[in-house]
Motif scaffolding. Structure first.
Motif, short mmCIF file in Angstrom:
data_model
loop_
_atom_site.label_atom_id
_atom_site.label_comp_id
_atom_site.label_asym_id
_atom_site.label_seq_id
_atom_site.Cartn_x
_atom_site.Cartn_y
_atom_site.Cartn_z
N LEU A 188 12.17 65.07 -67.05
CA LEU A 188 10.90 65.67 -66.65
C LEU A 188 9.77 64.79 -67.16
CD1 LEU A 188 11.62 69.41 -67.55
CD2 LEU A 188 11.47 68.46 -65.24
N VAL A 189 8.69 64.71 -66.40
CA VAL A 189 7.52 63.91 -66.79
C VAL A 189 6.37 64.87 -67.09
CG1 VAL A 189 5.87 62.13 -66.11
CG2 VAL A 189 8.27 61.98 -65.35
N PHE A 190 5.75 64.70 -68.24
CA PHE A 190 4.62 65.52 -68.65
C PHE A 190 3.35 64.66 -68.65
CE2 PHE A 190 8.43 67.30 -70.38
CZ PHE A 190 8.28 68.67 -70.32
N LEU A 191 2.21 65.30 -68.43
CA LEU A 191 0.95 64.54 -68.48
C LEU A 191 0.78 63.86 -69.83
CD1 LEU A 191 -2.01 66.45 -66.76
CD2 LEU A 191 -0.87 64.34 -66.05
N ALA A 192 1.29 64.46 -70.89
CA ALA A 192 1.18 63.87 -72.22
C ALA A 192 1.91 62.54 -72.33
CB ALA A 192 1.71 64.84 -73.28
N ASP A 193 2.84 62.26 -71.40
CA ASP A 193 3.57 61.00 -71.43
C ASP A 193 2.77 59.84 -70.85
OD1 ASP A 193 5.77 62.43 -72.40
OD2 ASP A 193 6.53 62.83 -70.37
N LEU A 194 1.64 60.14 -70.21
CA LEU A 194 0.89 59.13 -69.46
C LEU A 194 -0.35 58.66 -70.21
CD1 LEU A 194 1.06 60.87 -65.95
CD2 LEU A 194 2.71 59.28 -66.99
N ARG A 195 -0.90 57.53 -69.74
CA ARG A 195 -2.13 56.99 -70.32
C ARG A 195 -3.33 57.78 -69.80
NH1 ARG A 195 0.53 52.27 -68.65
NH2 ARG A 195 -0.93 52.06 -66.91
N PRO A 196 -4.45 57.76 -70.54
CA PRO A 196 -5.62 58.55 -70.13
C PRO A 196 -6.06 58.29 -68.69
CG PRO A 196 -5.94 57.77 -72.36
CD PRO A 196 -4.68 57.14 -71.87
N GLU A 197 -6.08 57.03 -68.26
CA GLU A 197 -6.52 56.75 -66.89
C GLU A 197 -5.53 57.30 -65.87
OE1 GLU A 197 -4.58 52.92 -68.52
OE2 GLU A 197 -5.90 54.54 -69.23
N GLU A 198 -4.24 57.32 -66.20
CA GLU A 198 -3.24 57.89 -65.31
C GLU A 198 -3.37 59.41 -65.25
OE1 GLU A 198 0.39 54.66 -65.90
OE2 GLU A 198 0.19 56.32 -67.34
N ILE A 199 -3.70 60.01 -66.37
CA ILE A 199 -3.92 61.45 -66.41
C ILE A 199 -5.12 61.82 -65.54
CG2 ILE A 199 -4.60 63.38 -67.90
CD1 ILE A 199 -3.05 61.97 -70.16
N ARG A 200 -6.21 61.10 -65.69
CA ARG A 200 -7.42 61.40 -64.93
C ARG A 200 -7.18 61.28 -63.43
NH1 ARG A 200 -12.06 61.88 -67.72
NH2 ARG A 200 -12.17 61.15 -69.87
N TYR A 201 -6.46 60.26 -63.02
CA TYR A 201 -6.20 60.07 -61.59
C TYR A 201 -5.42 61.26 -61.03
CZ TYR A 201 -4.35 58.29 -57.22
OH TYR A 201 -4.02 58.15 -55.90
N ARG A 202 -4.40 61.69 -61.73
CA ARG A 202 -3.57 62.79 -61.23
C ARG A 202 -4.33 64.12 -61.23
NH1 ARG A 202 -0.82 58.72 -62.78
NH2 ARG A 202 1.27 58.25 -61.98
N LEU A 203 -5.14 64.34 -62.26
CA LEU A 203 -5.95 65.55 -62.27
C LEU A 203 -6.94 65.59 -61.11
CD1 LEU A 203 -6.68 65.87 -66.10
CD2 LEU A 203 -5.31 67.46 -64.72
N GLN A 204 -7.41 64.45 -60.69
CA GLN A 204 -8.38 64.39 -59.60
C GLN A 204 -7.74 64.48 -58.23
OE1 GLN A 204 -10.94 60.97 -59.75
NE2 GLN A 204 -11.96 61.44 -57.82
N HIS A 205 -6.54 63.92 -58.08
CA HIS A 205 -5.98 63.75 -56.74
C HIS A 205 -4.74 64.60 -56.44
CE1 HIS A 205 -8.65 60.41 -55.79
NE2 HIS A 205 -8.39 59.91 -56.99
N TYR A 206 -4.09 65.18 -57.43
CA TYR A 206 -2.87 65.93 -57.18
C TYR A 206 -3.16 67.42 -57.03
CZ TYR A 206 0.24 61.97 -58.39
OH TYR A 206 0.91 60.78 -58.41
N PHE A 207 -2.25 68.10 -56.33
CA PHE A 207 -2.31 69.55 -56.19
C PHE A 207 -1.88 70.18 -57.52
CE2 PHE A 207 0.25 73.39 -54.71
CZ PHE A 207 -0.84 74.22 -54.66
N LYS A 208 -2.67 71.11 -58.04
CA LYS A 208 -2.44 71.66 -59.37
C LYS A 208 -2.24 73.18 -59.27
CE LYS A 208 -6.41 69.88 -60.30
NZ LYS A 208 -6.50 69.04 -59.08
N PHE A 209 -1.19 73.67 -59.93
CA PHE A 209 -0.93 75.11 -59.87
C PHE A 209 -0.28 75.60 -61.16
CE2 PHE A 209 3.05 73.25 -58.45
CZ PHE A 209 4.04 74.11 -58.92
N LEU A 210 -0.34 76.92 -61.36
CA LEU A 210 0.37 77.59 -62.44
C LEU A 210 0.73 78.98 -61.98
CD1 LEU A 210 -1.88 79.08 -65.22
CD2 LEU A 210 -2.88 78.13 -63.15
N PHE A 211 1.61 79.64 -62.71
CA PHE A 211 1.99 81.02 -62.42
C PHE A 211 1.70 81.88 -63.65
CE2 PHE A 211 3.79 79.28 -58.74
CZ PHE A 211 4.13 80.32 -57.87
N VAL A 212 1.20 83.10 -63.40
CA VAL A 212 0.82 83.99 -64.48
C VAL A 212 1.53 85.32 -64.34
CG1 VAL A 212 -1.44 82.90 -64.78
CG2 VAL A 212 -1.21 84.84 -63.21
#
Length: 375
Positions: A188-212
């Motif tokens: 599994l890949v976690f955002l914490a495994d990535l560099r800051p610029e890679e994190i920012r790109y994914r937060l801006q361009h990827y579909f983001k969801f959670l379940f509550v």
């Protein structure tokens, strides 16, 4: 150059103390002292608004605002191999007539998130958070680069099944029905495994969801599973809980007979930011103001919401969300009602403020534990 963190708001000095028992250091970690990382808290006014909004949910869910249309916060039904993040947003989820309460809850959830997260002092970005909160957040967001989505996992809200789905999408598992013990870290890949610029790109361009899930129902599920079945939790947490809160417990209790009120007393004494992830509030796990989620699914309509997400991200047709095992007996509203009605009311009043943002932001009504309701 990263933006400087917002100045955290101090907790109001006039607020009543949340616990009726003396504060103790959380199990397994030392409590942050003077000079430690400050907490980012809503203002006193914002807290009052949030509490009031929870009280209104019961009226809202009964149809007073049933004519309101959902806000367009959901991703489109697109034709590409994975969500691009650039297509126009679609209309809200389609609900059957009998699901009108869920439709209202979906709308209230969207509006409340926008209203609360738009307040001054609330984080707009993970880098607005104190280091400890940001670390927790990034460690709970899973990444699928192939299908361009981010999933913030919440323990006790079907996260093991979602991890199975991610492993199937990554080609690690053949299907979601493979019988094996779930490894919650490998493949599994976690955002914490990535560099800051890679994190920012994914937060801006990827579909983001959670379940509550209903906050107290989630707590009951964690209590039953961890203290009723998992020896590691009985030894690490249960034994100490019994020593703290049970008179005459002795120096070496087994920790396998923790009562629900004892568990609640333990939660009262814990700092939410430093809780175990299985009972940490969703707000602290997933930071819905710092991360702008495209969809918030519900445990109450898990299968429908999960399969809708898989359709949005263009997962292969053979990949489906796992069906609930026949032997599994989740914590039910009836079971929760029984446990809450048999817990001291003063104790519930001390626990609820720890989870008030989860109740308010995700449109769950506060429990009814009046004498009439508990008869």
């Amino acid at each position: 150059m990263f933006p400087r963190p917002l100045t955290p708001l101090a907790a109001p000095k006039s607020a009543k103390t949340l616990a009726r028992t003396p504060k103790r250091a959380p199990l397994g970690r030392a409590r942050a002292g003077i000079g430690g990382p400050p907490l980012l808290l809503p203002s006193m006014l914002m807290f009052a608004v949030i509490v009031a909004s929870s009280g209104l949910l019961l009226m809202i869910e009964r149809g007073i605002l049933s004519e309101m249309k959902p806000l367009p916060l959901h991703p489109p039904s697109h034709k590409g191999a994975a969500w691009s993040g650039t297509d126009p947003k679609p209309r809200g989820l389609s609900f059957d007539a009998e699901d009108s309460d869920l439709q209202v809850r979906e709308d209230i959830r969207n509006r409340t998130l926008r209203a609360v997260c738009g307040q001054p002092g609330m984080p707009r970005d993970p880098w607005d958070l104190p280091v400890g909160q940001r670390r927790t957040l990034l460690r709970h967001i899973l990444v699928s680069d192939r299908y361009r989505f981010l999933y913030c996992y919440v323990p006790k809200v079907a996260c093991s099944n979602w991890k199975r789905v991610l492993k199937v999408l990554a080609g690690v598992l053949n299907n979601v029905d493979v019988r094996l013990k779930m490894d919650h870290r490998s493949d599994l890949v976690f955002l914490a495994d990535l560099r800051p610029e890679e994190i920012r790109y994914r937060l801006q361009h990827y579909f983001k969801f959670l379940f509550v899930r209903d906050p107290l129902e989630r707590l009951l599920s964690a209590y039953r599973n961890k203290f009723g079945e998992i020896r590691e939790y009985q030894q690490r947490y249960g034994a100490e809980i019994v020593r703290r809160y049970r008179a005459g417990a002795g120096p070496s209790p087994a920790g396998d007979d923790v009562t629900f009120p004892e568990f609640l007393r333990y939660l009262v004494d814990e700092d939410p930011e430093h809780m175990n992830e299985h009972w940490m509030p969703v707000y602290h796990l997933c930071q819905p103001c710092a991360v702008h989620y495209d969809f918030v699914g519900s445990y109450e309509r898990l299968e429908a919401d999960a399969n809708q997400v898989l359709e949005w991200v263009r997962a292969p047709s053979h990949v489906r969300f796992p069906a609930r095992q026949a032997w599994y007996r989740p914590a039910s509203p009836e079971s929760l009602h029984y446990h809450l009605c048999n817990a001291p009311r003063a104790l519930l009043q001390d626990v609820l403020p720890k989870y008030i943002l989860d109740f308010s932001l995700f449109a769950y009504p506060l429990p009814n534990v009046t004498k009439e309701a508990c008869r």
